[in-house]
Design a protein around this motif. Structure first.
Motif, PDB file in Angstrom:
ATOM      1  N   ALA A  44      -2.417 -24.747   4.159  1.00  0.00           N
ATOM      2  CA  ALA A  44      -3.874 -24.784   4.314  1.00  0.00           C
ATOM      3  C   ALA A  44      -4.456 -26.055   3.700  1.00  0.00           C
ATOM      4  N   VAL A  82      -9.463 -20.047   4.669  1.00  0.00           N
ATOM      5  CA  VAL A  82      -8.801 -18.826   5.127  1.00  0.00           C
ATOM      6  C   VAL A  82      -8.797 -17.839   3.972  1.00  0.00           C
ATOM      7  N   VAL A 137      -5.964 -22.447  10.523  1.00  0.00           N
ATOM      8  CA  VAL A 137      -6.057 -23.835  10.041  1.00  0.00           C
ATOM      9  C   VAL A 137      -6.008 -24.811  11.212  1.00  0.00           C
ATOM     10  N   VAL A 161      -8.220 -21.876   0.380  1.00  0.00           N
ATOM     11  CA  VAL A 161      -7.575 -20.558   0.415  1.00  0.00           C
ATOM     12  C   VAL A 161      -8.292 -19.622  -0.542  1.00  0.00           C
ATOM     13  N   ALA A 205      -8.033 -27.075   4.566  1.00  0.00           N
ATOM     14  CA  ALA A 205      -8.703 -25.777   4.440  1.00  0.00           C
ATOM     15  C   ALA A 205      -8.491 -25.199   3.041  1.00  0.00           C
ATOM     16  N   LEU A 253      -2.426 -17.496   9.611  1.00  0.00           N
ATOM     17  CA  LEU A 253      -2.962 -18.582   8.763  1.00  0.00           C
ATOM     18  C   LEU A 253      -2.838 -19.929   9.459  1.00  0.00           C
TER      19      LEU A 253
END
Length: 336
Positions: free
Chosen positions: A59, A28, A21, A66, A64, A17
């Motif tokens: 994240a 992700v 990122v 999830v 980002a 992960l």
């Protein structure tokens, strides 16, 4: 005007992960450490006790999203666990849940109407009518298309589907339509559709013989490797078998889907996201593939007419491709 395309990358564990990122993933996708997702391998996935929360925090801190995969099809004995996973997802701050089972979709839509839902590739929705059904009944906001459609077919789906469309951009190919494969179940009694695993680790055996290294799945000889030859994880579809007087990959040659050549086409079609396959792969794989596709996707969106896939990108992805080779798979089939 070109809409932004989200780069969705695999996170099989916390290290993967962070690799995704840190190297430019827009989103992700991950799963709980049990049979509620289609990558239920030992050592993969995230514990509920803090790991998922930390993943969401990291994240989101890196900009980002999830996406939580709960994409197996629970049998009656597993329903309570599957429903509890949906309940827990609603409390974790994830940005969407990826589901395939109609019963779980119904449960999630009714119990947690605020929870964004994506339709998993496991649902095998390949036409606008199927996608419209899931949208109307359960409010799904995105569909992940199986890797059996040509570019022309994806164009038709994007133009007519009432939801955002996600397509695979890189990773291992499967000869079967996702969600409908029974090969692993045929030999081991378990399948990714219900147990979350293709070729479960407990059924895999590696043998060193005088002639060669060989792999078996529940006793079935899958492959025999020559000196120095890279050995892949033993799956039935990518094994080498004797047919008549010949031994070869009788079902599918190991290779990876690679869409670097058609990224501008995908951008122009209006897909909402490009996905990288490989939650079972290493953090180094995730970092390398994410980095390459970040550069390529940015270039394709900035200037689709002037885009050219760089050789360094192709070489980097070939180094982590199955069999060291790549293909466009069904995307380039002119007869579809």
């Amino acid at each position: 005007m070109i809409n932004p395309v989200e780069l969705v990358c695999p996170a099989g564990n916390p290290a993967a992960l962070r690799a995704a990122v840190d190297n430019g993933a827009d989103a992700v996708y991950l799963g709980f450490r049990d049979g509620t997702n289609a990558r239920n391998f030992p050592g993969l996935n995230f514990d509920r006790d803090g790991e998922v929360q930390e993943a969401v925090r990291y994240a989101h801190g890196g900009g980002a999203r999830v996406l939580l995969a709960l994409n197996t099809f629970p049998q009656p004995a597993d329903w309570s666990r599957a429903a509890a996973a949906v309940d827990e997802a609603a409390t974790l701050g994830v940005d969407a849940v990826i589901l395939g089972d109609p019963g779980l979709l119904r449960y999630a839509a009714r119990t947690h109407p605020e929870l964004p839902l994506h339709l998993s590739v496991q649902a095998s929705a390949t036409n606008r009518h199927a996608i419209a059904f899931y949208h109307a009944q359960f409010g799904v906001r995105r569909v992940v298309l199986p890797r059996v459609l040509s570019l022309a077919q994806i164009r038709q789906v994007v133009a007519t589907a009432p939801v955002d469309v996600e397509v695979f951009g890189f990773g291992s190919l499967c000869v079967m339509v996702e969600g409908r494969c029974a090969l692993s179940s045929y030999v081991t009694g378990e399948s990714p559709n219900t147990c979350g695993v293709c070729s479960p680790a407990h059924a895999v055996r590696w043998e060193e013989t005088k002639e060669a290294r060989q792999s078996r799945l529940n006793g079935v000889l899958i492959d025999r490797y020559g000196p120095g030859e890279n050995a892949g994880y033993p799956t039935l579809c990518k094994g080498r078998y004797r047919v008549g007087d010949h031994v070869f990959h009788a079902i599918e040659e190991p290779t990876s889907l690679n869409t670097l050549d058609v990224l501008p086409d995908l951008v122009r079609l209006g897909v909402g996201a490009v996905k990288v396959e490989g939650r079972q792969r290493s953090p180094a794989y995730v970092a390398q593939v994410t980095r390459v596709l970040r550069h390529a996707l940015d270039a394709a969106q900035a200037d689709p007419d002037g885009y050219e896939p760089q050789k360094v990108w192709v070489d980097a992805l070939d180094r982590v491709s199955e069999g060291g080779s790549h293909t466009l798979g069904a995307l380039h089939r002119p007869w579809q």
